[in-house]
Design a protein around this motif. Structure first.
Motif, PDB file in Angstrom:
ATOM      1  N   LEU A  34       0.728  -1.429   0.012  1.00  0.00           N
ATOM      2  CA  LEU A  34      -0.077   0.105   0.024  1.00  0.00           C
ATOM      3  C   LEU A  34       0.909   1.301  -0.133  1.00  0.00           C
ATOM      4  N   GLY A  35       1.972   1.317   0.339  1.00  0.00           N
ATOM      5  CA  GLY A  35       3.004   2.445   0.712  1.00  0.00           C
ATOM      6  C   GLY A  35       3.369   3.001  -0.897  1.00  0.00           C
ATOM      7  N   GLY A  36       3.162   2.092  -2.039  1.00  0.00           N
ATOM      8  CA  GLY A  36       3.597   2.235  -3.307  1.00  0.00           C
ATOM      9  C   GLY A  36       4.799   1.830  -3.769  1.00  0.00           C
ATOM     10  N   ALA A  37       5.782   1.143  -2.801  1.00  0.00           N
ATOM     11  CA  ALA A  37       7.055   0.555  -3.043  1.00  0.00           C
ATOM     12  C   ALA A  37       6.602  -0.472  -4.332  1.00  0.00           C
ATOM     13  N   CYS A  38       7.603  -0.749  -5.175  1.00  0.00           N
ATOM     14  CA  CYS A  38       7.532  -1.929  -6.069  1.00  0.00           C
ATOM     15  C   CYS A  38       8.664  -2.807  -5.886  1.00  0.00           C
ATOM     16  N   ILE A  39       8.675  -3.670  -5.434  1.00  0.00           N
ATOM     17  CA  ILE A  39       9.768  -4.723  -5.102  1.00  0.00           C
ATOM     18  C   ILE A  39       9.796  -5.994  -5.875  1.00  0.00           C
ATOM     19  N   LYS A  40      10.833  -6.143  -6.437  1.00  0.00           N
ATOM     20  CA  LYS A  40      10.769  -7.498  -7.279  1.00  0.00           C
ATOM     21  C   LYS A  40      11.393  -8.769  -6.396  1.00  0.00           C
ATOM     22  N   MET A  41      10.576  -9.690  -6.444  1.00  0.00           N
ATOM     23  CA  MET A  41      10.880 -10.821  -5.656  1.00  0.00           C
ATOM     24  C   MET A  41      10.825 -12.218  -6.423  1.00  0.00           C
ATOM     25  N   PRO A  42      11.716 -13.280  -5.575  1.00  0.00           N
ATOM     26  CA  PRO A  42      11.525 -14.706  -6.359  1.00  0.00           C
ATOM     27  C   PRO A  42      10.073 -14.965  -6.299  1.00  0.00           C
ATOM     28  N   PHE A  43       9.211 -14.885  -5.470  1.00  0.00           N
ATOM     29  CA  PHE A  43       7.837 -15.176  -5.446  1.00  0.00           C
ATOM     30  C   PHE A  43       7.048 -14.127  -4.323  1.00  0.00           C
ATOM     31  N   ALA A  44       5.853 -14.192  -4.418  1.00  0.00           N
ATOM     32  CA  ALA A  44       5.144 -13.350  -3.390  1.00  0.00           C
ATOM     33  C   ALA A  44       3.912 -14.033  -2.896  1.00  0.00           C
ATOM     34  N   ILE A  45       3.463 -13.978  -1.699  1.00  0.00           N
ATOM     35  CA  ILE A  45       2.273 -14.415  -1.239  1.00  0.00           C
ATOM     36  C   ILE A  45       1.465 -13.302  -0.550  1.00  0.00           C
ATOM     37  N   GLY A  46       0.253 -13.429  -0.573  1.00  0.00           N
ATOM     38  CA  GLY A  46      -0.329 -12.565   0.162  1.00  0.00           C
ATOM     39  C   GLY A  46      -1.867 -12.863   0.539  1.00  0.00           C
ATOM     40  N   GLY A  47      -2.655 -11.897   1.231  1.00  0.00           N
ATOM     41  CA  GLY A  47      -4.300 -12.357   1.480  1.00  0.00           C
ATOM     42  C   GLY A  47      -3.932 -13.045   2.989  1.00  0.00           C
ATOM     43  N   SER A  48      -5.307 -13.268   3.418  1.00  0.00           N
ATOM     44  CA  SER A  48      -5.527 -13.709   4.815  1.00  0.00           C
ATOM     45  C   SER A  48      -4.904 -14.989   5.142  1.00  0.00           C
ATOM     46  N   GLY A  49      -4.874 -15.880   4.261  1.00  0.00           N
ATOM     47  CA  GLY A  49      -4.233 -17.317   4.370  1.00  0.00           C
ATOM     48  C   GLY A  49      -2.995 -17.509   4.408  1.00  0.00           C
ATOM     49  N   SER A  50      -2.163 -16.293   3.705  1.00  0.00           N
ATOM     50  CA  SER A  50      -0.655 -16.464   3.722  1.00  0.00           C
ATOM     51  C   SER A  50       0.040 -16.669   4.825  1.00  0.00           C
ATOM     52  N   THR A  51      -0.575 -16.100   6.100  1.00  0.00           N
ATOM     53  CA  THR A  51       0.288 -16.361   7.330  1.00  0.00           C
ATOM     54  C   THR A  51       0.486 -17.886   7.812  1.00  0.00           C
ATOM     55  N   ILE A  53       0.877 -20.136   5.568  1.00  0.00           N
ATOM     56  CA  ILE A  53       1.700 -20.855   4.593  1.00  0.00           C
ATOM     57  C   ILE A  53       3.074 -20.558   4.482  1.00  0.00           C
ATOM     58  N   TYR A  54       3.569 -19.527   5.305  1.00  0.00           N
ATOM     59  CA  TYR A  54       5.051 -19.045   5.182  1.00  0.00           C
ATOM     60  C   TYR A  54       5.943 -20.025   5.308  1.00  0.00           C
ATOM     61  N   GLY A  55       5.932 -20.757   6.041  1.00  0.00           N
ATOM     62  CA  GLY A  55       6.956 -21.975   6.331  1.00  0.00           C
ATOM     63  C   GLY A  55       6.871 -22.884   5.283  1.00  0.00           C
ATOM     64  N   LEU A  56       5.821 -23.377   4.823  1.00  0.00           N
ATOM     65  CA  LEU A  56       5.634 -24.317   3.847  1.00  0.00           C
ATOM     66  C   LEU A  56       6.128 -23.642   2.551  1.00  0.00           C
ATOM     67  N   VAL A  57       5.959 -22.499   2.184  1.00  0.00           N
ATOM     68  CA  VAL A  57       6.441 -21.784   0.982  1.00  0.00           C
ATOM     69  C   VAL A  57       8.235 -21.832   1.095  1.00  0.00           C
ATOM     70  N   ASP A  58       8.436 -21.095   2.251  1.00  0.00           N
ATOM     71  CA  ASP A  58       9.989 -21.099   2.468  1.00  0.00           C
ATOM     72  C   ASP A  58      10.714 -22.657   2.556  1.00  0.00           C
ATOM     73  N   ALA A  59      10.041 -23.517   2.982  1.00  0.00           N
ATOM     74  CA  ALA A  59      10.659 -24.826   2.842  1.00  0.00           C
ATOM     75  C   ALA A  59      10.407 -25.463   1.432  1.00  0.00           C
ATOM     76  N   GLY A  60       9.481 -25.263   0.695  1.00  0.00           N
ATOM     77  CA  GLY A  60       9.333 -25.914  -0.673  1.00  0.00           C
ATOM     78  C   GLY A  60       9.858 -25.241  -1.851  1.00  0.00           C
ATOM     79  N   TYR A  61       9.906 -23.957  -1.765  1.00  0.00           N
ATOM     80  CA  TYR A  61      10.237 -23.268  -3.004  1.00  0.00           C
ATOM     81  C   TYR A  61      11.701 -23.284  -3.322  1.00  0.00           C
ATOM     82  N   ARG A  62      11.988 -23.023  -4.649  1.00  0.00           N
ATOM     83  CA  ARG A  62      13.356 -23.123  -4.915  1.00  0.00           C
ATOM     84  C   ARG A  62      13.454 -22.718  -6.255  1.00  0.00           C
ATOM     85  N   GLU A  63      14.506 -21.915  -6.403  1.00  0.00           N
ATOM     86  CA  GLU A  63      14.799 -21.338  -7.948  1.00  0.00           C
ATOM     87  C   GLU A  63      14.819 -22.523  -9.152  1.00  0.00           C
TER      88      GLU A  63
END
Length: 116
Positions: A34-51, A53-63
């Motif tokens: 919402l602050g208006g920054a534009c941040i390039k990331m390897p992946f992004a998650i959001g929404g009410s359910g994202s909290t 699955i952060y551990g699941l995403v960190d453990a399972g995502y790979r380049e």
């Protein structure tokens, strides 16, 4: 997108995730909070359910994940979030963006890879 998010920060409830493909960078994902920054990331998650699955995403995502592997991983993560969060909806809609296509896929609630 940055200007849109920043100028409407008092009216919006969430930031925006933007993904796409171009011939210079290939596939890219950007998080625009919402602050208006534009941040390039390897992946992004959001929404009410994202909290949930952060551990699941960190453990399972790979380049370098292939398309099919990545789509299966996204389905797994979203279905886990939906199982824990009552506000996360009942189905999954995915768009896999590549150089040649934007492939859409719909997974109804009775075909989710994980459930409560």
């Amino acid at each position: 997108m940055r200007r849109l998010c920043y100028q409407n920060k008092d009216n919006l409830m969430a930031g925006v995730i933007v993904g796409g493909w171009d011939p210079v960078d290939g596939g890219s994902v950007y998080n625009v909070p919402l602050g208006g920054a534009c941040i390039k990331m390897p992946f992004a998650i959001g929404g009410s359910g994202s909290t949930y699955i952060y551990g699941l995403v960190d453990a399972g995502y790979r380049e370098g994940m292939g398309r099919e592997e990545c789509v299966a991983f996204v389905k797994k993560c979203i279905s886990h979030a939906m199982a824990r969060d009552g506000s996360s909806g009942g189905s999954i809609r995915i768009v896999a963006v590549t150089e040649t296509e934007n492939a859409r896929e719909y997974v109804p609630g009775n075909q989710l890879p994980y459930g409560p």
